[in-house]
Design an enzyme around this catalytic site. Structure first.
Site, PDB file in Angstrom:
ATOM      1  N   ILE A  27     -22.307  21.021 -48.334  1.00 23.09           N
ATOM      2  CA  ILE A  27     -21.627  21.354 -47.086  1.00 23.09           C
ATOM      3  C   ILE A  27     -20.586  20.283 -46.815  1.00 23.09           C
ATOM      4  O   ILE A  27     -20.839  19.096 -46.998  1.00 23.09           O
ATOM      5  CB  ILE A  27     -22.614  21.484 -45.903  1.00 23.09           C
ATOM      6  CG1 ILE A  27     -21.875  21.904 -44.624  1.00 23.09           C
ATOM      7  CG2 ILE A  27     -23.412  20.201 -45.696  1.00 23.09           C
ATOM      8  CD1 ILE A  27     -22.801  22.303 -43.488  1.00 23.09           C
ATOM      9  N   ILE A  74     -23.414  16.253 -49.190  1.00 27.26           N
ATOM     10  CA  ILE A  74     -22.348  16.226 -48.201  1.00 27.26           C
ATOM     11  C   ILE A  74     -21.028  16.098 -48.954  1.00 27.26           C
ATOM     12  O   ILE A  74     -20.822  15.134 -49.698  1.00 27.26           O
ATOM     13  CB  ILE A  74     -22.526  15.056 -47.211  1.00 27.26           C
ATOM     14  CG1 ILE A  74     -23.938  15.082 -46.586  1.00 27.26           C
ATOM     15  CG2 ILE A  74     -21.442  15.126 -46.147  1.00 27.26           C
ATOM     16  CD1 ILE A  74     -24.298  16.367 -45.870  1.00 27.26           C
ATOM     17  N   LYS A  75     -20.138  17.071 -48.761  1.00 19.61           N
ATOM     18  CA  LYS A  75     -18.859  17.070 -49.476  1.00 19.61           C
ATOM     19  C   LYS A  75     -17.845  16.207 -48.728  1.00 19.61           C
ATOM     20  O   LYS A  75     -17.586  16.427 -47.538  1.00 19.61           O
ATOM     21  CB  LYS A  75     -18.312  18.493 -49.623  1.00 19.61           C
ATOM     22  CG  LYS A  75     -19.088  19.353 -50.602  1.00 19.61           C
ATOM     23  CD  LYS A  75     -18.518  20.747 -50.714  1.00 19.61           C
ATOM     24  CE  LYS A  75     -17.278  20.788 -51.565  1.00 19.61           C
ATOM     25  NZ  LYS A  75     -16.825  22.188 -51.801  1.00 19.61           N
ATOM     26  N   ILE A  76     -17.273  15.256 -49.456  1.00 20.81           N
ATOM     27  CA  ILE A  76     -16.283  14.341 -48.900  1.00 20.81           C
ATOM     28  C   ILE A  76     -15.055  14.373 -49.804  1.00 20.81           C
ATOM     29  O   ILE A  76     -15.185  14.180 -51.020  1.00 20.81           O
ATOM     30  CB  ILE A  76     -16.836  12.912 -48.801  1.00 20.81           C
ATOM     31  CG1 ILE A  76     -18.049  12.875 -47.859  1.00 20.81           C
ATOM     32  CG2 ILE A  76     -15.757  11.938 -48.343  1.00 20.81           C
ATOM     33  CD1 ILE A  76     -18.729  11.515 -47.780  1.00 20.81           C
TER      34      ILE A  76
END
Length: 376
Positions: free
Chosen positions: A109, A140-142
């Protein structure tokens, strides 16, 4: 052909993930079917996927009505709808893939893309998403902007698993891998257990060819024609060589001894945009150990049906034998005067802008849905 294609792809060390998630897919059981068949070992999402999922159909109507009745604002509603889907998908993988290979069974996400150039904001939202989803198998998409790299290091140092996204160049891939290693070293110093931490580095593919090939067409020489359609795969192969180098170094050996796991390269944007290319080229040409290939369902089904694999059985490596060729192809682009690095920088900016636009569309969609629910 058959699902034997995918079995052989997996045997080669590639984890197939689905680049799609929706409540309708969860409710219908279609995602569960893909997981149970062994076709999908993870899921990625982005603002575009969520915008389409929430805008289409009626799967979210009940949840939106409940949020409207509770007086939720748009930002709260978007956060609730998206994290609920991710949590449910994470639970599905945990149930259907008990004890999967480390790093699979994951659902990604993304932080609000409007924070792509805000390190502190990205870190804060990574913590928030990690807390809200509250599942060990979430990523966690960064984005791999300069500001995002600092956030990746901080998130990893705190034990938050990360999908580093929007990688287009080998230099950016190296920076992401370094940010991951830096974060793990900080985690060790802080006494954080490395074993649960996982990460992937998402290298985008088809967008590169769609950007570079028109320049080659404009150059119009035989050498330019020969290099058409090579930029993305060459860059991915060069990134894989960098992966092998970084994750076999003495620095990495010390971290591995402390329980660290390699950050796997993930091939993203694998839906072919040029109809003159084979629709499975970003699968067939990038088979190697310890990688992920996240595919739209159309590409996944094409790989199952007619992936172009060598005759015989057993694992296939279509990356490491061709690293020298990849370097020659990248050098050839520069020799022809293709502004390769500039084009890749533009792709990063365009990628951030595209995700922001999708996020704003998502906000608008949910705002309208909440308003309709309150006046119904």
């Amino acid at each position: 052909m058959s699902a034997d294609n995918l079995a052989r792809i997996v045997e080669s060390g590639v984890s197939p993930w689905l680049d799609d998630l929706s409540r309708a897919r969860l409710r219908s059981g279609s995602l569960a079917e893909l997981v149970q068949a062994g076709h999908v070992l993870g899921v990625t999402t982005n603002p575009t996927i969520f915008d389409k999922a929430i805008a289409d159909g009626e799967a979210y109507d009940e949840a939106v009505r409940a949020l409207a009745a509770a007086g939720a604002d748009t930002e709260t509603a978007v956060r609730t709808l998206t994290t609920d889907d991710v949590r449910e998908a994470a639970d599905l993988f945990a149930r259907l893939l008990p004890g999967p290979p480390h790093g699979d069974g994951r659902v990604s996400i993304e932080v609000d893309p409007r924070l792509a150039h805000d390190t502190d904001g990205t870190i804060a939202q990574a913590r928030e998403l990690w807390r809200i989803v509250d599942r060990p198998n979430v990523y966690i998409k960064i984005p791999a902007t300069p500001e995002g790299l600092l956030a990746i290091t901080e998130a990893i140092a705190e034990g938050i698993s990360v999908n580093a996204t929007l990688i287009f160049s080998v230099d950016t891939y190296r920076a992401v891998a370094t940010a991951y290693v830096d974060g793990l070293e900080r985690a060790v110093a802080a006494g954080v257990d490395l074993a649960p931490i996982a990460s992937v580095a998402s290298v985008f593919l088809s967008r590169i060819d769609a950007k570079v090939d028109p320049v080659l067409d404009e150059i119009g020489t035989p050498e330019a024609a020969e290099l058409r359609g090579t930029a993305a795969i060459a860059g991915a192969r060069a990134s894989y060589a960098a992966f092998q180098e970084i994750f076999s170094s003495p620095r990495w050996t010390d971290l591995a001894a402390a329980g660290a796991h390699v950050q796997r390269p993930l091939w993203a944007s694998t839906g072919v945009k040029d109809p003159t290319f084979a629709d499975t080229r970003y699968v067939d040409e990038l088979l190697a150990p310890d990688v992920v290939n996240t595919m739209p369902e159309k590409t996944l089904q094409a790989a199952i049906d007619h992936a172009r694999l060598p005759e015989g059985s057993g694992p296939v490596d279509t990356v490491t034998p061709h690293v020298d060729l990849a370097q020659e192809q990248l050098a050839g682009l520069l020799r022809l005067g293709v502004p390769y690095e500039q084009l890749l920088a533009e792709l990063t900016s365009e990628g951030v802008a595209s995700f922001i636009a999708s996020w704003e569309n998502l906000l608008e969609t949910v705002t309208t849905s909440l308003s309709n629910a309150r006046t119904a």
